[in-house]
Design a protein around this motif. Structure first.
Motif, PDB file in Angstrom:
ATOM      1  N   PRO A 152       0.802  -1.242   0.000  1.00 20.55           N
ATOM      2  CA  PRO A 152       0.000   0.000   0.000  1.00 20.55           C
ATOM      3  C   PRO A 152       0.826   1.280   0.000  1.00 20.55           C
ATOM      4  CG  PRO A 152      -0.938  -1.592   1.534  1.00 20.55           C
ATOM      5  CD  PRO A 152       0.367  -2.169   1.069  1.00 20.55           C
ATOM      6  N   VAL A 153       2.058   1.227   0.518  1.00 20.72           N
ATOM      7  CA  VAL A 153       2.875   2.443   0.564  1.00 20.72           C
ATOM      8  C   VAL A 153       3.111   3.000  -0.832  1.00 20.72           C
ATOM      9  CG1 VAL A 153       5.158   1.319   0.416  1.00 20.72           C
ATOM     10  CG2 VAL A 153       4.906   3.475   1.659  1.00 20.72           C
ATOM     11  N   GLN A 154       3.058   2.137  -1.849  1.00 18.12           N
ATOM     12  CA  GLN A 154       3.298   2.585  -3.214  1.00 18.12           C
ATOM     13  C   GLN A 154       2.174   3.475  -3.748  1.00 18.12           C
ATOM     14  OE1 GLN A 154       6.483   2.190  -3.316  1.00 18.12           O
ATOM     15  NE2 GLN A 154       6.514   1.362  -5.379  1.00 18.12           N
ATOM     16  N   PHE A 155       1.049   3.493  -3.054  1.00 20.91           N
ATOM     17  CA  PHE A 155      -0.080   4.301  -3.497  1.00 20.91           C
ATOM     18  C   PHE A 155      -0.205   5.600  -2.703  1.00 20.91           C
ATOM     19  CE2 PHE A 155      -0.980  -0.068  -4.642  1.00 20.91           C
ATOM     20  CZ  PHE A 155      -1.384   0.048  -5.970  1.00 20.91           C
ATOM     21  N   GLU A 156       0.776   5.871  -1.834  1.00 24.38           N
ATOM     22  CA  GLU A 156       0.771   7.132  -1.104  1.00 24.38           C
ATOM     23  C   GLU A 156       1.047   8.294  -2.055  1.00 24.38           C
ATOM     24  OE1 GLU A 156      -0.163   7.522   1.958  1.00 24.38           O
ATOM     25  OE2 GLU A 156      -0.366   5.367   2.363  1.00 24.38           O
ATOM     26  N   ALA A 165      12.140   3.102  -5.528  1.00 28.54           N
ATOM     27  CA  ALA A 165      11.822   4.319  -4.783  1.00 28.54           C
ATOM     28  C   ALA A 165      12.497   5.522  -5.430  1.00 28.54           C
ATOM     29  CB  ALA A 165      12.273   4.175  -3.333  1.00 28.54           C
ATOM     30  N   SER A 166      11.777   6.636  -5.477  1.00 22.12           N
ATOM     31  CA  SER A 166      12.342   7.853  -6.051  1.00 22.12           C
ATOM     32  C   SER A 166      11.841   9.054  -5.270  1.00 22.12           C
ATOM     33  CB  SER A 166      11.967   7.991  -7.530  1.00 22.12           C
ATOM     34  OG  SER A 166      10.568   8.033  -7.690  1.00 22.12           O
ATOM     35  N   ALA A 185      12.061   1.797   2.469  1.00 25.83           N
ATOM     36  CA  ALA A 185      12.039   0.783   3.527  1.00 25.83           C
ATOM     37  C   ALA A 185      11.313  -0.468   3.040  1.00 25.83           C
ATOM     38  CB  ALA A 185      11.366   1.337   4.779  1.00 25.83           C
ATOM     39  N   TYR A 186      10.150  -0.287   2.421  1.00 28.21           N
ATOM     40  CA  TYR A 186       9.414  -1.432   1.857  1.00 28.21           C
ATOM     41  C   TYR A 186      10.242  -2.155   0.796  1.00 28.21           C
ATOM     42  CZ  TYR A 186       6.883  -3.135  -2.225  1.00 28.21           C
ATOM     43  OH  TYR A 186       6.523  -3.836  -3.342  1.00 28.21           O
TER      44      TYR A 186
END
Length: 204
Positions: A152-156, A165-166, A185-186
């Motif tokens: 889910p963190v990818q949809f923040e 990550a960028s 971190a993910y």
């Protein structure tokens, strides 16, 4: 124990901040970790003209410089670089260009690799930078682990890059959004998990 190297280049501290987050998360995941910066190639005169660059060089002087032995030691490697015209920084590329001996000996085959990046503004080449790094890893025979949309963190708000990550820094040193730190971190946890599974499955 899984060995993880975080190898990066950073001029003003944004990628360095992400690299530190990756190293900390790998340790939390039970890995042995080496945080390594690649050698600076820019002339001192260029560094001195940029106050933030000079300050970062001074602040990270004690971070060990990456060597080929770090790659040989590692089961997994996370590479970090700012984007330079949609490509990895020359400093990281130069380090990768020294890996021919390890490649020739087959010592980079099945290394788990993943990448992260940073740029000043949105759509400034983050994805193409990571894809360019992957060209090297194909030649190694490495196992490329993308961030994907598997968490889910990818949809923040500040995320959404499945390649890795960028960070968009708006030209502010050390300006890494908390969403981006959560994303690296993910990504690191994913890398460690896959490296553990692969290490258990492959012959010694």
């Amino acid at each position: 124990m899984t060995n993880v190297a975080v190898v990066y280049y950073s001029s003003t501290g944004n990628v360095h901040k992400m690299a530190e987050a990756a190293a900390a998360e790998a340790e939390k995941a039970g890995a042995a970790v080496r945080l390594r910066r690649v050698a600076e190639l820019a002339p001192q005169s260029a560094i001195d003209r940029n106050e933030a660059w000079a300050a970062h060089v001074a602040a990270t002087r004690d971070v060990p410089e990456a060597t080929l032995e770090d790659l040989d030691w590692a089961d997994a490697v996370l590479f970090g670089t700012p984007t330079r015209f949609g490509l990895p920084a020359a400093q990281l590329k130069q380090f990768l260009d020294t890996t021919g001996g390890l490649w020739f000996q087959g010592k980079l085959v099945n290394k788990v690799v993943s990448s992260f990046t940073s740029s000043n503004n949105t759509h400034a080449g983050q994805e193409s930078t990571i894809l360019a790094l992957n060209n090297t890893f194909y030649h190694w025979g490495a196992v490329i682990v993308p961030a994907g949309f598997a968490d889910p963190v990818q949809f923040e708000r500040a995320n959404g890059n499945p390649y890795g990550a960028s960070s968009v820094t708006d030209n502010v040193p050390g300006n890494v959004h908390p969403d981006n730190l959560a994303a690296i971190a993910y990504q690191t946890r994913r890398v460690v998990e896959i490296a553990k599974v692969l290490g258990a499955a492959l012959p010694a």
